[in-house]
Design an enzyme around this catalytic site. Structure first.
Site, short mmCIF file in Angstrom:
data_model
loop_
_atom_site.label_atom_id
_atom_site.label_comp_id
_atom_site.label_asym_id
_atom_site.label_seq_id
_atom_site.Cartn_x
_atom_site.Cartn_y
_atom_site.Cartn_z
CB SER A 1 39.50 59.16 46.44
OG SER A 1 40.66 58.76 45.78
CG HIS B 1 47.50 41.78 45.30
ND1 HIS B 1 47.77 40.54 44.74
CD2 HIS B 1 48.69 42.43 45.34
CE1 HIS B 1 49.06 40.47 44.46
NE2 HIS B 1 49.64 41.60 44.82
CD GLU C 1 51.07 42.82 39.29
OE1 GLU C 1 49.84 42.78 39.19
OE2 GLU C 1 51.65 43.23 40.32
CD GLU D 1 52.59 46.07 11.69
OE1 GLU D 1 51.98 46.82 10.92
OE2 GLU D 1 52.23 44.91 11.96
CB SER E 1 47.16 37.14 6.03
OG SER E 1 48.44 37.33 6.60
N1 LIG Z 1 44.11 48.48 39.91
C1 LIG Z 1 43.62 47.29 39.60
O1 LIG Z 1 43.09 47.12 38.53
C2 LIG Z 1 43.66 46.12 40.56
C3 LIG Z 1 43.23 44.85 40.11
C4 LIG Z 1 43.14 43.80 41.04
C5 LIG Z 1 43.52 44.03 42.36
N2 LIG Z 1 43.96 45.26 42.73
C6 LIG Z 1 44.29 45.49 44.14
O2 LIG Z 1 43.34 46.40 44.69
C7 LIG Z 1 43.94 47.16 45.74
C8 LIG Z 1 43.74 48.64 45.45
O3 LIG Z 1 44.47 48.99 44.29
P1 LIG Z 1 43.97 50.14 43.30
O4 LIG Z 1 44.84 50.04 42.10
O5 LIG Z 1 42.48 50.10 43.15
O6 LIG Z 1 44.35 51.46 44.16
P2 LIG Z 1 44.40 52.96 43.63
O7 LIG Z 1 45.81 53.42 43.69
O8 LIG Z 1 43.64 53.12 42.35
O9 LIG Z 1 43.53 53.72 44.75
C9 LIG Z 1 44.00 53.95 46.01
C10 LIG Z 1 42.94 54.66 46.85
O10 LIG Z 1 43.39 54.63 48.20
C11 LIG Z 1 43.36 55.92 48.75
N3 LIG Z 1 44.43 56.02 49.72
C12 LIG Z 1 45.77 56.11 49.50
N4 LIG Z 1 46.42 56.18 50.67
C13 LIG Z 1 45.47 56.12 51.64
C14 LIG Z 1 45.51 56.17 53.06
N5 LIG Z 1 46.67 56.29 53.70
N6 LIG Z 1 44.34 56.09 53.74
C15 LIG Z 1 43.17 55.97 53.10
N7 LIG Z 1 43.05 55.94 51.75
C16 LIG Z 1 44.20 56.01 51.04
C17 LIG Z 1 43.55 56.86 47.56
O11 LIG Z 1 43.04 58.14 47.88
C18 LIG Z 1 42.72 56.13 46.50
O12 LIG Z 1 41.35 56.43 46.68
C19 LIG Z 1 45.39 46.71 45.80
O13 LIG Z 1 45.48 45.70 46.76
C20 LIG Z 1 45.65 46.13 44.40
O14 LIG Z 1 46.68 45.17 44.35
C21 LIG Z 1 44.03 46.31 41.88
C1 LIG Z 2 45.29 44.77 36.70
C2 LIG Z 2 46.36 43.86 37.27
C3 LIG Z 2 47.71 44.14 36.64
O1 LIG Z 2 45.99 42.51 36.95
C4 LIG Z 2 46.39 43.92 38.81
O2 LIG Z 2 46.98 42.76 39.31
C5 LIG Z 2 47.11 45.12 39.39
O3 LIG Z 2 48.00 44.92 40.23
O4 LIG Z 2 46.76 46.27 39.02
MG LIG Z 3 48.45 42.95 40.76
MG LIG Z 4 46.30 41.15 38.40
#
Ligand SMILES: NC(=O)c1ccc[n+]([C@@H]2O[C@H](COP(=O)([O-])OP(=O)(O)OC[C@H]3O[C@@H](n4cnc5c(N)ncnc54)[C@H](O)[C@@H]3O)[C@@H](O)[C@H]2O)c1
Ligand SMILES: CC(C)(O)[C@@H](O)C(=O)O
Ligand SMILES: [Mg+2]
Ligand SMILES: [Mg+2]
Length: 329
Positions: A53, A108, A195, A227, A252
């Site tokens: 990243s 989260h 989820e 489907e 429908s």
């Molecule tokens: N993905 C979603 O749509 C979503 C939705 C709501 C909440 N969340 C929450 O957001 C948070 C992040 O999730 P995400 O899905 O965006 O993560 P992700 O897996 O997409 O991204 C993780 C990032 O963290 C970096 N990373 C990994 N290990 C690391 C370390 N040791 N030190 C520094 N950087 C590090 C990676 O390089 C990457 O840039 C979580 O708490 C998740 O529950 C995610």
């Molecule tokens: C996008 C979601 C499933 O709602 C989130 O909670 C996650 O953990 O990625």
């Molecule tokens: Mg989640």
């Molecule tokens: Mg969620």
């Protein structure tokens, strides 16, 4: 009724003079960092050397530093690294760099709710959790809209934790849609439940079971794919836009009658009982313990199941059919 905050309830000036450290630049991290910057907030991204990243963030023009340095500079520190990585990073790189009055933020509630991170009493602890994947958090913001989010205050040391968290939610666009006040407990338990049984777990199993039933009965996989999977988006879009009735009104009469009479045989009492069991596993912390142990063991189950999903016939057929529809990309 839930308390909902909108743009007028939030004041960006609570972030004035503060540096927001975004730890992680993945799905949520990139979207939050870009939206904050476009809202005039001073952002620094914290990553580890060697993270894929890092280059992405630099190409976006972000100031990127290693986690420790970003935390030193940051007044608000948002954890957007994977949930299972957060406790170790917190203990090794964050905890000792915290200053009185800083704010720890989460998207989260897992690690706070299940006591995997226990912050000192001299910081604020809040959550802004967009109810959407990261790319939509960004896309909606760019379009002048926003995605809804949940907001919670776990610790209010400064007395201004709610105001600062609301400013953050506004800066990433969420107060344009509405931000619902909740607790870390409620967000964590409902997010995991949603989820597991519906959004990710339930839907994929429903798709596969529908597809497999048709293929095993001798129907062509390509027809079964449309489907079971392709059309699901069209149906969900209608529900998303206008609720269940918009969908029922659009299909429908035969689909209405068939769906209304057969749906309950699919999501029957035994399925609902299983949902209750899954909710209990979340509420008692059983799921959290299982997932933490799975990580400590190197994720054998996680890796195996993901591999099986990748190899499923519906994925092979789907990859071929989606090439017929390049506009989907
Ligand atoms: N993905 C979603 O749509 C979503 C939705 C709501 C909440 N969340 C929450 O957001 C948070 C992040 O999730 P995400 O899905 O965006 O993560 P992700 O897996 O997409 O991204 C993780 C990032 O963290 C970096 N990373 C990994 N290990 C690391 C370390 N040791 N030190 C520094 N950087 C590090 C990676 O390089 C990457 O840039 C979580 O708490 C998740 O529950 C995610
Ligand atoms: C996008 C979601 C499933 O709602 C989130 O909670 C996650 O953990 O990625
Ligand atoms: Mg989640
Ligand atoms: Mg969620």
């Amino acid at each position: 009724m839930a308390k909902i905050y909108y743009d007028d309830d939030a004041d960006l000036s609570y972030l004035k003079g503060k540096v927001v450290a975004i730890l992680g630049y993945g799905s949520q991290g990139r979207a939050h960092a870009l939206n904050l910057r476009d809202s005039g907030v001073d952002v620094i991204v914290g990553l580890y050397k060697g993270s894929k990243s890092w280059k992405v963030a630099e190409e976006d023009g972000m100031r990127v530093e290693e986690v420790e340095r970003a935390v030193e500079e940051g007044d608000v520190i948002m954890f957007l690294i994977p949930d299972m990585v957060q406790p170790e990073v917190y203990k090794r790189l964050v905890r000792d760099k915290l200053e009185e009055g800083d704010m720890l933020m989460f998207a989260h509630g897992f690690n706070i709710h299940y006591n995997q991170i226990v912050p000192p009493e001299f910081v604020d602890v809040t959550m802004v959790a967009p109810k959407s994947p990261g790319h939509l958090v960004r896309r909606m913001f760019v379009e002048g809209k926003g995605v809804p989010a949940l907001l919670a205050v776990h610790q209010n040391y400064t007395g201004k934790a709610l105001e600062i968290a609301l400013a953050y939610a506004k800066a990433i666009g969420c107060t344009r849609a509405g931000v619902i006040e909740t607790t870390f407990k409620e967000e964590t338990e409902t997010d995991l439940f949603g989820e597991q049984v519906d959004l990710c777990g339930g839907v994929t199993e429903l798709i596969k079971a529908t597809f497999e039933t048709m293929v095993e009965a001798g129907y062509q996989p390509e027809v079964a794919y449309f489907e079971a999977l392709h059309e699901l988006k069209l149906i969900v879009d209608l529900i998303y836009e206008g609720g269940l009735m918009k969908m029922w009104n659009a299909v429908s009469e035969t689909a209405k009658y068939g769906g209304l009479t057969r749906g309950k045989r699919i999501i029957n009492e035994s399925v609902r009982e299983e949902m209750k069991k899954i909710l209990k596993e979340i509420q008692t912390g059983e799921f959290a313990r299982e997932w933490i142990l799975e990580n400590k063991a190197g994720r054998p189950v996680y890796n195996k199941l993901l591999e099986m999903e990748k190899e499923h016939l519906i994925e092979k057929v789907g990859a071929k059919l989606r090439k017929m529809m390049p506009w989907l990309e």
